[in-house]
Design a protein around this motif. Sequence first.
Motif, mmCIF file in Angstrom:
data_model
loop_
_atom_site.group_PDB
_atom_site.id
_atom_site.type_symbol
_atom_site.label_atom_id
_atom_site.label_comp_id
_atom_site.label_asym_id
_atom_site.label_seq_id
_atom_site.Cartn_x
_atom_site.Cartn_y
_atom_site.Cartn_z
ATOM 1 N N THR A 272 -33.521 -13.323 66.892
ATOM 2 C CA THR A 272 -34.582 -13.452 65.903
ATOM 3 C C THR A 272 -35.316 -12.123 65.801
ATOM 4 O O THR A 272 -35.800 -11.600 66.813
ATOM 5 C CB THR A 272 -35.572 -14.563 66.278
ATOM 6 N N PRO B 43 -35.121 -7.958 59.917
ATOM 7 C CA PRO B 43 -35.299 -9.413 59.838
ATOM 8 C C PRO B 43 -34.049 -10.135 59.312
ATOM 9 O O PRO B 43 -33.766 -11.261 59.746
ATOM 10 C CB PRO B 43 -36.472 -9.565 58.870
ATOM 11 N N GLU B 44 -33.304 -9.489 58.441
ATOM 12 C CA GLU B 44 -32.093 -10.122 57.902
ATOM 13 C C GLU B 44 -30.960 -10.197 58.921
ATOM 14 O O GLU B 44 -29.921 -10.812 58.648
ATOM 15 C CB GLU B 44 -31.607 -9.396 56.636
ATOM 16 N N GLN C 155 -29.031 -16.951 70.087
ATOM 17 C CA GLN C 155 -29.957 -16.752 68.966
ATOM 18 C C GLN C 155 -30.569 -15.359 69.024
ATOM 19 O O GLN C 155 -31.077 -14.925 70.066
ATOM 20 C CB GLN C 155 -31.072 -17.800 69.019
ATOM 21 N N ALA D 130 -26.570 -17.447 59.876
ATOM 22 C CA ALA D 130 -27.985 -17.700 59.606
ATOM 23 C C ALA D 130 -28.133 -19.114 59.044
ATOM 24 O O ALA D 130 -27.175 -19.677 58.509
ATOM 25 C CB ALA D 130 -28.520 -16.674 58.613
ATOM 26 N N SER E 101 -38.420 -10.242 64.045
ATOM 27 C CA SER E 101 -39.672 -10.463 63.313
ATOM 28 C C SER E 101 -40.068 -9.207 62.542
ATOM 29 O O SER E 101 -39.794 -8.089 62.982
ATOM 30 C CB SER E 101 -40.784 -10.857 64.280
ATOM 31 N N ARG F 248 -21.842 -13.934 63.017
ATOM 32 C CA ARG F 248 -23.191 -14.485 63.024
ATOM 33 C C ARG F 248 -23.343 -15.519 61.910
ATOM 34 O O ARG F 248 -22.629 -15.482 60.916
ATOM 35 C CB ARG F 248 -24.247 -13.395 62.875
ATOM 36 N N LEU G 39 -36.002 -12.651 70.934
ATOM 37 C CA LEU G 39 -36.920 -12.287 69.858
ATOM 38 C C LEU G 39 -37.279 -10.815 69.981
ATOM 39 O O LEU G 39 -37.661 -10.353 71.064
ATOM 40 C CB LEU G 39 -38.182 -13.150 69.957
ATOM 41 N N THR H 150 -31.446 -11.755 61.658
ATOM 42 C CA THR H 150 -31.731 -13.009 62.352
ATOM 43 C C THR H 150 -30.623 -14.025 62.120
ATOM 44 O O THR H 150 -30.264 -14.317 60.974
ATOM 45 C CB THR H 150 -33.076 -13.584 61.871
#
Length: 129
Positions: free
Chosen positions: A126, A88-89, A124, A40, A128, A38, A11, A91
Amino acid sequence: QVQLVESGGGLVQAGGSLRLSCATSGRTFSRHAMGWFRQAPGKEREFVAAISWSGGRTYYADSVKGRFTISRDNAKNTVYLQMNSLKPEDTAVYYCAADSLPLRPPDSTPQRVSEYDYWGQGTQVTVSS
């Protein structure tokens, strides 16, 4: 048994950086193109970056060009993805992939999911806002 193991996900706040690693074992991929993809939630797996077997040619999706850098250390059987200025995109679950064809011409380095034969389990990432 061929294994590709990704690590380095986590994160991070928007604008931050992460470095993903993909360690290979069970087979030497020093003469094989490698890629990062990747996926999503609710979306198809998409191309992020690829590197030729020699490391001399690299390719990037337009969405990450100028922010991500793919590299490899064949002595360590490891491929990296340095991700800067994360958004954020970005992620998604990030997957490492290996081409089964050795010594593929650098100009033909694969950039499609269907062109890769070996895959890791994913890590993963992520971001924010």
